[in-house]
Structures are given as C-alpha cells and as structure tokens.
Design an enzyme around this catalytic site. Structure first.
Site, PDB file in Angstrom:
ATOM      1  N   CYS A   1       0.793  -1.233   0.000  1.00 41.04           N
ATOM      2  CA  CYS A   1       0.000   0.000   0.000  1.00 41.04           C
ATOM      3  C   CYS A   1       0.831   1.292   0.000  1.00 41.04           C
ATOM      4  CB  CYS A   1      -1.023   0.000   1.130  1.00 41.04           C
ATOM      5  SG  CYS A   1      -0.505  -0.755   2.661  1.00 41.04           S
TER       6      CYS A   1
ATOM      7  N   ARG B   1       7.910 -10.784   5.230  1.00 44.03           N
ATOM      8  CA  ARG B   1       7.790 -10.519   6.665  1.00 44.03           C
ATOM      9  C   ARG B   1       8.508 -11.628   7.419  1.00 44.03           C
ATOM     10  NH1 ARG B   1       1.301  -9.166   6.448  1.00 44.03           N
ATOM     11  NH2 ARG B   1       1.476  -7.626   4.780  1.00 44.03           N
TER      12      ARG B   1
ATOM     13  N   GLN C   1       0.582 -11.065  -2.646  1.00 50.89           N
ATOM     14  CA  GLN C   1      -0.788 -10.622  -2.393  1.00 50.89           C
ATOM     15  C   GLN C   1      -1.452 -10.182  -3.701  1.00 50.89           C
ATOM     16  OE1 GLN C   1       0.209  -7.582   0.587  1.00 50.89           O
ATOM     17  NE2 GLN C   1      -0.996  -8.754   2.059  1.00 50.89           N
TER      18      GLN C   1
ATOM     19  N   ASP D   1      -3.131  -7.734  -4.413  1.00 56.83           N
ATOM     20  CA  ASP D   1      -3.420  -6.457  -3.762  1.00 56.83           C
ATOM     21  C   ASP D   1      -4.001  -5.440  -4.734  1.00 56.83           C
ATOM     22  OD1 ASP D   1      -3.420  -5.363  -1.273  1.00 56.83           O
ATOM     23  OD2 ASP D   1      -1.246  -5.293  -1.067  1.00 56.83           O
TER      24      ASP D   1
ATOM     25  N   HIS E   1      -5.604  -1.145  -4.512  1.00 53.62           N
ATOM     26  CA  HIS E   1      -5.960   0.014  -3.694  1.00 53.62           C
ATOM     27  C   HIS E   1      -6.775   0.976  -4.537  1.00 53.62           C
ATOM     28  CE1 HIS E   1      -2.492  -1.792  -1.638  1.00 53.62           C
ATOM     29  NE2 HIS E   1      -3.189  -1.480  -0.559  1.00 53.62           N
TER      30      HIS E   1
ATOM     31  N   LYS F   1     -12.128  -3.210   8.715  1.00 51.92           N
ATOM     32  CA  LYS F   1     -12.106  -4.073   7.535  1.00 51.92           C
ATOM     33  C   LYS F   1     -13.275  -5.052   7.547  1.00 51.92           C
ATOM     34  CE  LYS F   1      -8.825  -7.227   9.797  1.00 51.92           C
ATOM     35  NZ  LYS F   1      -7.653  -8.087   9.624  1.00 51.92           N
TER      36      LYS F   1
ATOM     37  N   HIS G   1      -8.413  -0.757   0.655  1.00 50.92           N
ATOM     38  CA  HIS G   1      -7.473  -1.850   0.438  1.00 50.92           C
ATOM     39  C   HIS G   1      -8.307  -3.114   0.194  1.00 50.92           C
ATOM     40  CE1 HIS G   1      -4.151   0.291   2.819  1.00 50.92           C
ATOM     41  NE2 HIS G   1      -5.245   0.967   3.123  1.00 50.92           N
TER      42      HIS G   1
END
Length: 647
Positions: free
Chosen positions: A338, A367, A385, A387, A389, A473, A519
C-alpha cells in the site's frame, strides 16, 4: 432483589447473591444440566459466581463457542494436574483454550521430554482426575500470597506473571489437590469432561521470545462424550490426508529448500501454471471492474514505511534493514504494497473527474516469521498478495466498497467456497493507542463498512479489536469441506494513509480534497489461498483450474499415433491433456492418474481408433463410455462454463 436480563430480553428478579446456575434452573432443570459457562455484563464468570447487581446474563452450553472455550480451558487445568503428578518438579506456565482444544506450556526440567509414547499415560491420568467430579473453585489472593506460593515452588514463570499484575486482581483456581493462577472461566466440575486426547507436543519460547527459555507445549482436546472425540479424530485423519503440504508434494506443485531458506516456497512448473491461471482469472475480472495493473519494487526506503506507520507497528517483525554504500541509507524488503501504491497515486495531480483510481498488483512482500511458526504455505516469509488500492471521493466510497464485495463473492463462488460469513472488524474502543487517525475518520470508515454489508445482504458479525491499525475491515470467514473456518479475502477502508502521504485531488470547487483509500485482496495471499484450496478440495481442483484436465492412455504402442491425434485435437480446443505412453499396463496408469487427481482418463484401443472415438473414465471410477472427441471437448467446456460464470 436484583434484575437479570436474558438475551431474548426477558427480565427476571432474583435474590442478591443468586448464581448463573440458579438463573439456569429457573428456566428449566434440563437446560441447567447443560449450562457450563456464563457471561455477566460482558465479563466471563463461573456458573457459581454470586450476582450482586442488576445486569445482562448469557448462559452457555457445549454447543456455544464460549461454552467450548470454558470447557477446553478447564481441561487444560486437568491435564496440567496430570502432568504435575506424572512429572514431579515440572514448572507450569500458561494453559489457554484455543480454537480447537487447548495447550499448556511447561518446563519439564533438564534431561526430560514428552513424546507421543507418553500421551496414553497422560490421557489416562487426566481421565482419572476428571472422574473425581471435582468442583472448580475460584478464590482471590493477595499479590504477596501468590508470589510466596510460586517462589516456594521455584516457578520463575508464574512469578514473572504475578509481578506484572495489580494487587487485588489476582485469583487462583482450585480443583482436587491442584491450584493454578487463573483469571477464571471454568465449567462447574471436572466430571463433565468424559474424553481427553493429547494431540501433539512442540517447542515454544516463553512469551514467544526466542531469547527466553524454550518450553514444551502440550496440545490437547476434550469432549463431553467419547463419541464426539472419535468423530473428531476421524476428521483429523481426513485433514491429514488433505494436508496441503502432503498434496503439494504428491501433485508436484511446490517445494521448500533449506538452502533457499525456511518459509520461502519454490513453485514447481505445475504449481506455477496453477498460480498463473488464478492470477489471469482475477485479472480478467479486475479489468472488467476498471482496475489498472501496476508493478512496484520488492524493496523500499525505510522512510517510506516510517511515513505509512508500518515501521512503527511492524518494524520489529520485519527483516533487518538493507544498508547501501551510501551513509545512513537504508532499505527494507517490502512488507506491504500500500505505501508504494500511494506513491503511484502521487505520480501526477488528480481531479475529482479522474476518480476512482483502482491500482492492482500481484505484489510479493516479505515478513519475518519465527521458524517455529512457519507452516507450509499458510505461514511463510515471502508471499504474493492479490493487492489493489482504490482511491475515491467520499461520495464514491459506498458504491466502490459494494463493488469490491461483488468481486470477492465472485472469487469465492467460482472456487467452491460457498459456506461463509462476513466479519466486520472494528477498533477496540478501550485501546485507542493501537490505532492511528482521528476518531471521526474511524467512525466514518466503520459505518461505511457496516452499511455496505447490510445493503449487500451479507450474513455478518461485528468483532471489536480486530481492525487493522489504520482502518476497519470486512473479512470473509469461510468454512471448508471439513467444517474448519478460515479467513479468506479482506476489504479495508482507510482515511489515514491518504493523510500520511498527503494525497489530494482537485474537487469541483477547485479546492484540494483528501481521497478515501480502500485496500482489498480477494485471495489474501496466493500462497495461503492455494493451501486452503488444496485442503478444501482434497486436490480435486475445479476443472477450469486443475493443471491436467485429461490424460490419454493408449492400451498399447500400436495406438500411439491415434492417441497423439486425440491430444492435438484436445489442445486445439484449449483442453489441458497429456499422453501417458509408458510401457505399463492400463490398470497401473489409471491408478496413478487417480492418485494425481486427473479428472478424465481417455482410453485408446482398437475400437476407438476404428470408430474415431475415445472411451472416457472420470476420476472416481464413473465410466462415460465411448464418445466422439468433439463431444468430449463440449462436455469439458460446458462443465467449466457452468462453474466459471463471467463477472
């Protein structure tokens, strides 16, 4: 007299000092026999806790999640007593309930260990204790009394816990000859526990700190009936056969290498192709929904994540900064996509007419997870991910959020995840320091999610304290084929990152305004999603997704030329097929095709060659008989289309 309100709104009066069990008996004796736990004014209490004020009471049985938690927590006390009696001098630490069962962390002392050979004797001793029908009794103790007990025992773990507690808040739980430091939440007595199974042992660092002593963690589960334990163990055996690590190896999808590094999966050709099909499936739906694909680096300057707030929250759990030859220049392996997407938005000025902007990326992030917490594809150190946005105006937020819900539902339904609930995760009002941003923005974001969930008719629950640090979320909690619950897919509303990155757009009033950020990741991560899909399907993927849709099995090399003709025809119809022309019996080839979860086996022999047909056998043994190649192609296409409807 005190007034007690029940969940259905019923108001009853009782004498001061009445217990939850008294309230249960006033409803019916039969109901009371099943009550094992209670909550009064949102605080877990014992069934024998005296009630001294007006309030709301919820009574729980084994059928309730809260009842199971009390049951399993109480069982952890029973097992702890068994271990204490079997291993004199053992030091007990903590023993909470978990989603399925409980664990207890113990320090066995130098030179001692517990293995699966020891499980039966622990189970036998625990059941002996349970049959004593000993009451669980809570009592308050002073801090000095608590410290004195555990210092006398030489238990530095309990001592450390007590030193961090306030005097006047410390309680012990007693049953039989056993005493343990405990906040409460127990069943009435040990006799309710009829079956106990020790499931496994593992190493666990004290308080999760690898610099502290390693303890032995004993996992177990218990039930009020032996029959329920038997059924659970059968389910575990099914789960073992569906374990994604086992299936991933058998189907040649992925592997791990210690030379590459723990928690860093290597995707084999079939697995890489499967991932690509999943990505293309979502890319196609995203394109129709107005998303634009972007690509961002695998690293970013440390300052990027300081600005976003991720470094302050997750810096300790990230890989160590990467230093460059330049003084004071540091980079991090990307832990989140993000912040990068915020900078993509910042590339040029935007007008309200440009919004919404929807940036999507299959972005790999990193991570650091402790080695003991890694687990196949579900807990890794590097993962991708799906992902995206969305940057939109406040007026567009409601519709954009509902559009993302539609996309998420399309993904879940296309892949056979039809049994799910939605969870609205909001902030914990009692711990405001866990979150960034203004109260006003949090309230707007939470209301937007709740309203969207209502309007889309989702079956949802609200969970306090489960929000991300930057915003609330909506998570999709999916139940798999074995009845296990998983979190798949998430949508988050964020007013905070646009402020931290000073994102703006020109409004119709020609003034700068702050966009709202959504997100979203319908898969969550490719690794975890594929792991859960493997276990949900047992490796029998949907036909549109499976690596090999058909395998051609000529009964002898005489028919190999016709078999290749069939293969070419199927490939022209975009059916993924392969030819097994090994010098093996057809029976053996069929058995291996069954093990490899191939949906269709095409048998080629003299009759098939003479009539220009194929004999088709489905995975599982169903014989479809002799059909033309075109009819088979149409059958496969029809089955795929019935599952994979357009978005």
């Amino acid at each position: 007299m005190i007034k007690i309100t029940l969940p259905d709104g019923t108001l009853k009066e009782f004498s001061e000092g009445s217990t939850p069990m008294d309230v249960a008996k006033s409803i019916s004796e039969g109901f009371a026999r099943n009550v094992i736990s209670a909550k009064f004014n949102d605080t877990t209490v014992e069934t024998v806790t005296p009630l001294t004020e007006d309030g709301s009471l919820v009574l729980y049985t084994w059928k309730d999640t809260e009842g199971k938690q009390a049951f399993w927590h109480s069982s952890s006390h029973i097992v702890a007593q068994a271990i204490e009696e079997l291993y004199p001098g053992v030091k007990l630490t903590i023993g909470p309930s978990i989603e399925n069962g409980f664990y207890y962390d113990v320090d066995l002392g130098e030179g001692r260990s517990i293995s699966d050979k020891d499980f039966p004797k622990i189970e036998k001793k625990a059941i002996e204790i349970a049959r004593g029908k000993h009451d669980f009794k809570m009592r308050s103790v002073t801090k000095d009394e608590a410290l004195a007990l555990y210092k006398e025992q030489g238990n530095e773990y309990k001592t450390e816990l007590i030193e961090n507690l306030e005097d006047g808040t410390i309680t012990f739980c007693d049953h039989d000859t056993f005493t343990d430091l405990c906040r409460g939440g127990h069943i009435p007595n040990t006799g309710i526990v009829k079956a106990i199974k020790i499931l496994s042992v593992a190493g666990a660092y004290w308080r999760g700190d690898e610099n502290k002593p390693q303890l032995t963690r004993i996992y177990g589960i218990s039930f009020p009936k032996q029959k329920e334990l038997t059924e659970y163990l059968e389910l575990l055996e099914q789960a073992k056969q569906r374990d994604h690590r086992k299936l991933g190896k058998e189907l040649e999808l992925f592997t791990f290498s210690q030379k590459v590094g723990a928690g860093l999966p290597l995707w084999l050709p079939k697995g890489a192709a499967l991932r690509e099909r999943l990505e293309n499936f979502l890319k196609k739906a995203q394109k129709k929904a107005g998303y634009e694909m972007v690509v961002t680096p695998h690293i970013g300057q440390k300052e990027l994540y300081v600005t976003s707030g991720h470094y302050a929250k997750y810096g300790e759990d990230s890989f160590q900064p990467i230093k460059t030859p330049k003084m004071d220049e540091e980079f991090l392996l990307k832990p989140m996509n993000c912040p990068h997407h915020c900078e993509v938005f910042n590339f040029k000025p935007h007008s309200y007419k440009d919004l919404p902007k929807r940036f999507a990326e299959f972005g790999t992030v990193y991570r650091y997870e402790q080695s003991g917490e890694l687990h196949g594809l579900t807990r890794v150190r590097g993962f991708t991910q799906d992902d995206a946005h969305i940057f939109c105006t406040p007026d567009q937020l409601d519709q954009e959020f509902k559009n993302v819900i539609d996309l998420s539902l399309y993904v879940l339904n296309s892949l056979g995840f039809t049994n799910f609930k939605a969870q609205v995760s909001v902030r914990d009002l009692n711990n405001p320091d866990k979150y960034i941003g203004s109260v006003e923005n949090w309230e707007k974001a939470e209301n937007a999610i709740i309203n969207a969930a209502k309007e889309k008719g989702l079956d949802y629950v609200i969970e306090s304290g489960e929000a991300a640090f930057y915003g609330p979320k909506l998570d999709f909690m999916v139940k798999d084929a074995l009845g296990r619950n998983w979190q798949l897919g998430t949508i988050q509303v964020d007013y905070n990152l646009p402020e931290r990155f000073d994102l703006t757009y020109k409004g119709s009033d020609n003034e700068d305004h702050r966009p709202v950020m959504i997100h979203r990741a319908p898969f969550g991560s490719m690794e975890r999603f594929i792991a859960l899909l493997l276990e949900h399907t047992g490796g029998n993927f949907p036909l549109w997704l499976i690596p090999d849709q058909a395998i051609i099995l000529p009964v002898s090399e005489k028919y190999e030329k016709y078999a290749k003709k069939v293969l070419n025809s199927l490939e022209n119809d975009e059916i993924r097929a392969l030819l097994d022309n090994r010098n093996e019996t057809v029976g053996k080839k069929i058995r291996e095709a069954e093990m490899n979860k191939i949906p269709f086996m095409i048998i080629i022999g003299e009759n098939e060659e003479a009539t220009n047909t194929i004999s088709v056998r489905k995975h599982g043994g169903e014989d479809l008989g002799s059909i033309s190649i075109k009819d088979f192609s149409d059958l496969v296409t029809s089955e795929i289309n019935s599952t994979l409807k357009s978005f």
